[in-house]
Scaffold this motif. Structure first.
Motif, short mmCIF file in Angstrom:
data_model
loop_
_atom_site.label_atom_id
_atom_site.label_comp_id
_atom_site.label_asym_id
_atom_site.label_seq_id
_atom_site.Cartn_x
_atom_site.Cartn_y
_atom_site.Cartn_z
N UNK A 82 0.82 -1.20 0.00
CA UNK A 82 0.00 0.00 0.00
C UNK A 82 0.86 1.25 0.00
N UNK A 83 0.23 2.43 -0.13
CA UNK A 83 0.99 3.68 -0.23
C UNK A 83 1.72 4.06 1.05
N UNK A 84 1.33 3.47 2.20
CA UNK A 84 2.01 3.77 3.47
C UNK A 84 3.25 2.91 3.65
N UNK A 85 3.51 2.02 2.68
CA UNK A 85 4.67 1.13 2.77
C UNK A 85 5.96 1.93 2.59
N UNK A 86 6.97 1.57 3.39
CA UNK A 86 8.28 2.20 3.25
C UNK A 86 8.82 1.99 1.84
N UNK A 87 9.70 2.90 1.41
CA UNK A 87 10.27 2.75 0.07
C UNK A 87 11.08 1.47 -0.05
N UNK A 88 11.74 1.09 1.03
CA UNK A 88 12.54 -0.13 1.01
C UNK A 88 13.65 -0.06 2.04
N UNK A 89 14.59 -0.97 1.92
CA UNK A 89 15.75 -1.01 2.80
C UNK A 89 16.94 -0.37 2.09
#
Length: 518
Positions: free
Chosen positions: A373-380
């Motif tokens: 979803x849009x609240x997901x972090x961009x990544x590690x």
């Protein structure tokens, strides 16, 4: 797409006279003044490229809010200095997210420099703020009076604020200053894709994994939270949690920061309408004082499971308030919210609630929950972008589309070839009379690898061990009945949120020989 910095600044532009922040001592800061300070900090931190690291070691308060938002507005990515890390772990994290700036309280410089040995003796370990990335140039901005350990070329925050007055004085060490002007002036351009904060998920060992949230993902998380728990001007949100403070500021409400006073007293003094607390801490608070002020309309519990006994105690302490349990993880803030009434009515597993708007939930073939979803972090840091994240939780969707937690994937117990998921039974066991908390752990046989199933219980008033054992067959499937029950005066905890430490609990019941074992 939303942007958390411009969202807060736009709120401040519309209502400059509203109270934005109450600090731990009760002092207030208006939205107009917060906006001026944020823009002044952003202007002072020139030369930052989008995503440059900003090592952040400022105590919670109005200055910390202005520094954090200002650093992000300037293009920086906050790297939070954790005072509890071993030196090698802290060094590994800073090698992963190399800071270009350090923003800290002056006392933090002293404790990480001249008084480092004394601080470590008292359990406080900070990275060496004066030179956090040896061999790399780093600029400094500090709050408070100059103290030993603060670099001589560091920019004092008070000078940054003074320079943003209608008649600014020259600011030594900073770039050319541009007066941010009155509250009506537009703030920095929206940069929703800019990295805003990195949070490390590794514990005390292993390779650091830095979760990168953007200005956009933080704003989307705030909007998602606001859809479930609406906030408005006049509301007072008492919390030290960023993901509750940000929605408050974006909505024009007041962010009340905890101080040294007792929890209930501060809620009453601030006229708090919303508050957040970790379940175990709330339980301790309500055992000492069983009432919360009548101004409270919403009490949020999170970062750890909410035992039924705590939910019942919270309902009794604040009968007019809605009690909510928040499910979230570092990579996805938040995921679901559920009321105490719904949670207490669930008999199989731990009800988490329906996924919030925009949150997509997927149950894999092995039962693990995946979130996107849009609240997901961009990544590690250093890894490909995230499209979804494995939660490590085993879950199911009920007939109403709500998530029900069955347990942690790593906590699964294997006995006689049968997979046992503790989270499927623990809420029902904790709901029994006289039980404050219940946890099921497996103690492995070193020769066979098969596990003994042990039910650990923390007793509450009116606990009856015999009644508990009689109730087990009605609450636990036959294939998952515990081999023995151990009654412990307390459960081991870990971290700032007092999360149950299952490894230490497993070790405790493995060597426990008395106190109710069967």
């Amino acid at each position: 797409m939303n942007d958390v910095v411009t969202g807060v600044l736009e709120t401040a532009r519309r209502a400059p006279g509203g109270v934005a922040v109450i600090d731990g001592r009760g002092a207030t800061l208006t939205y107009g003044e917060l906006r001026r300070r944020v823009l002044a900090v952003a202007e002072a931190m020139t030369g930052l490229r989008p995503g440059d690291g900003v090592l952040f070691a400022a105590r919670p308060g109005p200055d910390a809010v202005a520094l954090a938002l200002g650093a992000v507005a300037a293009g920086g990515m906050l790297v939070l200095a954790d005072p509890g890390l071993a030196p090698d772990v802290a060094a590994a994290r800073l090698a992963t997210a190399v800071p270009a700036w350090v923003v800290a309280d002056s006392v933090a410089y002293t404790l990480s420099g001249p008084l480092r040995a004394l601080a470590r003796h008292r359990g406080l370990a900070l990275p060496h703020l004066r030179d956090p990335a040896p061999g790399r140039p780093v600029r400094h901005l500090y709050a408070g009076p100059w103290l030993p350990g603060v670099p001589r070329d560091a920019i004092p925050l008070r000078a940054v604020y003074r320079a943003s007055s209608p008649h600014p004085a020259p600011l030594e060490g900073a770039g050319p200053f541009e007066d941010p002007g009155p509250p009506g002036r537009d703030g920095p351009a929206a940069r929703p894709d800019q990295p805003a904060v990195v949070a490390f998920t590794s514990g005390t060992t292993g390779r650091p994994r830095g979760v990168v949230h953007t200005r956009g993902s933080l704003a989307e998380g705030s909007a998602s939270f606001g859809s479930a728990v609406p906030l408005a001007p006049g509301d007072v949100v008492h919390t030290d949690q960023l993901m509750l403070g940000l929605p408050a500021l974006m909505a024009g409400a007041t962010w009340s920061l905890p101080g040294a006073r007792p929890f209930a007293s501060e809620l009453a003094e601030r006229g708090a309408t919303h508050a957040f607390c970790v379940p175990v801490r709330l339980d301790r608070i309500l055992r000492e004082d069983g009432r919360l002020p009548g101004t409270l309309r919403c009490l949020l519990l999170g970062t750890a499971p909410s035992p039924p006994a705590v939910l019942r105690r919270a309902r009794a302490a604040a009968p007019r308030a809605r009690i909510w349990s928040v499910y979230a993880m570092t990579e996805a803030l938040p995921i679901a919210i559920v009321s105490a009434e719904e949670k207490l009515a669930c008999r199989e597993g731990d009800l988490l609630g329906a996924p919030l708007p925009g949150v997509a939930a997927r149950i894999a073939a092995d039962g693990e929950l995946y979130i996107s979803g849009p609240q997901l972090a961009r990544g590690y840091i250093g890894e490909p972008p995230l499209r979804e994240v494995a939660t490590g939780d085993l879950a199911r969707l009920d007939e109403q589309g709500r998530l029900v937690l069955l347990g942690r994937k790593k906590d699964m117990i294997l006995r006689n070839g049968v997979n046992i998921y503790p989270g499927l039974y623990e809420p029902a066991l904790a709901a029994l009379p006289g039980v404050a908390e219940a946890a099921i752990v497996g103690v492995a046989d070193p020769e066979t690898g098969d596990e003994e199933v042990v039910l650990a219980v923390r007793p509450d008033e009116g606990f009856d061990a015999a009644a508990l054992r009689r109730a087990l067959p009605d609450r636990v499937d036959a294939g998952a009945l515990p081999d023995r029950v151990e009654v412990l005066p307390d459960f081991p905890r870990a971290g700032r949120t007092d999360k149950l430490d299952r490894a230490r609990l497993r070790a405790a019941v493995a060597r426990h020989t008395g106190g109710g074992g069967r």
